[in-house]
Scaffold this motif. Sequence first.
Motif, short mmCIF file in Angstrom:
data_model
loop_
_atom_site.label_atom_id
_atom_site.label_comp_id
_atom_site.label_asym_id
_atom_site.label_seq_id
_atom_site.Cartn_x
_atom_site.Cartn_y
_atom_site.Cartn_z
N LEU A 1 0.74 -0.92 -0.09
CA LEU A 1 -0.03 -0.27 -0.29
C LEU A 1 0.91 1.04 0.19
O LEU A 1 0.54 2.02 -1.18
N GLU A 2 1.81 1.00 1.01
CA GLU A 2 2.72 2.52 0.84
C GLU A 2 3.68 2.71 -0.62
O GLU A 2 3.85 4.07 -0.92
N ALA B 1 1.18 4.13 -2.41
CA ALA B 1 0.63 5.12 -2.22
C ALA B 1 1.71 6.31 -2.82
O ALA B 1 1.74 7.52 -2.58
N ARG C 1 -4.84 8.37 -6.20
CA ARG C 1 -5.99 7.55 -5.35
C ARG C 1 -5.15 6.29 -4.82
O ARG C 1 -5.53 6.65 -5.95
N VAL C 2 -5.46 5.58 -3.77
CA VAL C 2 -5.02 3.83 -3.73
C VAL C 2 -6.13 3.85 -3.19
O VAL C 2 -6.18 4.06 -1.93
N ARG C 3 -7.16 2.16 -4.00
CA ARG C 3 -8.13 1.87 -3.08
C ARG C 3 -7.39 0.58 -3.12
O ARG C 3 -7.17 0.29 -3.88
N MET D 1 -3.34 3.43 5.58
CA MET D 1 -4.05 4.49 5.78
C MET D 1 -3.51 5.96 6.48
O MET D 1 -3.96 6.60 5.12
N TYR E 1 -1.30 8.35 5.29
CA TYR E 1 -1.17 9.17 4.13
C TYR E 1 -2.74 9.05 2.74
O TYR E 1 -3.60 8.96 3.25
N ILE F 1 -4.19 7.41 0.13
CA ILE F 1 -4.51 6.24 0.46
C ILE F 1 -6.06 6.41 0.52
O ILE F 1 -6.12 7.08 2.00
#
Length: 477
Positions: free
Chosen positions: A256-257, A260, A267-269, A286, A289, A292
């Motif tokens: 995720l990081e 991001a 945008r990250v989903r 989450m 960032y 996220i």
Amino acid sequence: MYDSNPTIPSTEKVIDESLQGSAYGNELDVADVDSKKFYIESYGCQMNFSDSEIVASILSKSGFKPTRNIDNSDLILINTCSIREKAEETVRKRLKIFDAIKQQKPGLMVGVLGCMAERLKKKFLEEERLVDIVVGPDAYRDLPNLIDNAAEGEKGINVLLSREETYADISPVRLDNNGISAFISIMRGCDNMCSFCVVPFTRGRERSRDSFSIVAEAQDLFDKGYKEITLLGQNVDSYKWENPETNELVDFANLLEMCALVSPKLRVRFSTSHPKDITDQVLYTMKKYDNICKYIHLPVQSGNSRVLDLMNRTYDRDWYIQKVDRIYEIMPDCAISSDIIAGFCSETEEEHQDTLSIMDYANYSMSYMFFYSERPGTLAARKLTDDIPLETKKRRLQEVVEKQQTLSLQHNLKEIGKVYEILIEGDSKKSDLDFKGRNSQNKMTVFPKMEPYKKGDYVKVKILEASSATLKGEIVQ
Ligand code: SAH
Ligand code: SF4
Ligand code: F3S
């Protein structure tokens, strides 16, 4: 089309998203007249839609062009879903229609892909005589070969599941896409054995994709103007990839990081999170960032511990409640959504009430809701009795749907007066004078267009009105 990132969709959609089919393909140019054309229609979850983009890439490399026009195609593909009986019925109805087209057009081939192909295997060729090709989710690289054989009159089937295949090196052909948001598949398969679920049988063992190929895909999308990615997997929180050179482990929080950091403007989903696997580390990442999105799809399935045990979900009501508490504690502005099954084997009225009460507790912004549909071969089909009468299942489902509608409305009414950053996805469905887009919490928002803003821009929108499905507002400077 099935809106793959829906915000509080209509009741029908909420009840069974797998019934939504979507045809993909680009318009033909005249120069393409000589090349063979394929038409592809997809059903089921986002993974299936994402797989269709991989299939399109494989076929494009072997000389096929996509078309939206079924009558113009040389090959019709249907990417299928087996999650509930109704999903399979929809596919069979479509196959009847394809058969009729085939009768009119000798040489036209029909191929069945995806979960139903994997579940039924050879039976498909026996039951649906006009199907030429049957290909399971891990065998798409073999498609060109199977098509060649089918053209020679030899029916083709490949339903081998793999422990390694992640299609990491294939860059998907983005189909029917707004150019702003895209899906990136980060893992395949599922190692959980939820007793109601057919996915472990149709998608095989869980395996994670090379993190560098994921980040490279995210970067490439961003370079092409995309502003939002959704990382996809049946259980993203159990993502784990070992770098073969350094032996370093990359888990979901790390991934995720990494995504991001591609850009604060991307945008990250992600979807789906299994309540047993989502960690504090993921929640803190989450929080750290802004890009996220503060939205977690955390399917509960049932609010009752005995039923959850029968479902083999490996958490109980208290564990789920603690996860919800933790999410709101770390990110008070996070929205949570869910999947719910009404009328699972032996569920009592009281146990059903526990589902309604956990919905209140979790304060879901949205849910996908289903009544239980027994799937052949699953643990539940083998060990439990599907003993809740259909009418009772439907009535309980209706109560769940009504509960969600009340919660969604309350949730949305609270947004009035607030200002959110919205990513403009395009024109609203109802009027080309309005834009639509979502906030970080995944709530669909509609607002009048304003110069100089355009699709792909981030704008600040003040919320002025709300229904259970949509927010309405205006751009504020
Ligand atoms: N991997 C995801 C779910 C994928 S299937 C997860 O674990 O949450 C999507 C949803 O379909 C499930 O969450 C469940 O609510 C529903 N579903 C799966 N099998 C079903 C069945 N046999 N009958 C009714 N609903 C089912
Ligand atoms: Fe099915 Fe459970 Fe796997 Fe989700 S986690 S895909 S519900 S087995
Ligand atoms: Fe359906 Fe297969 Fe997805 S069964 S929900 S298409 S993984």
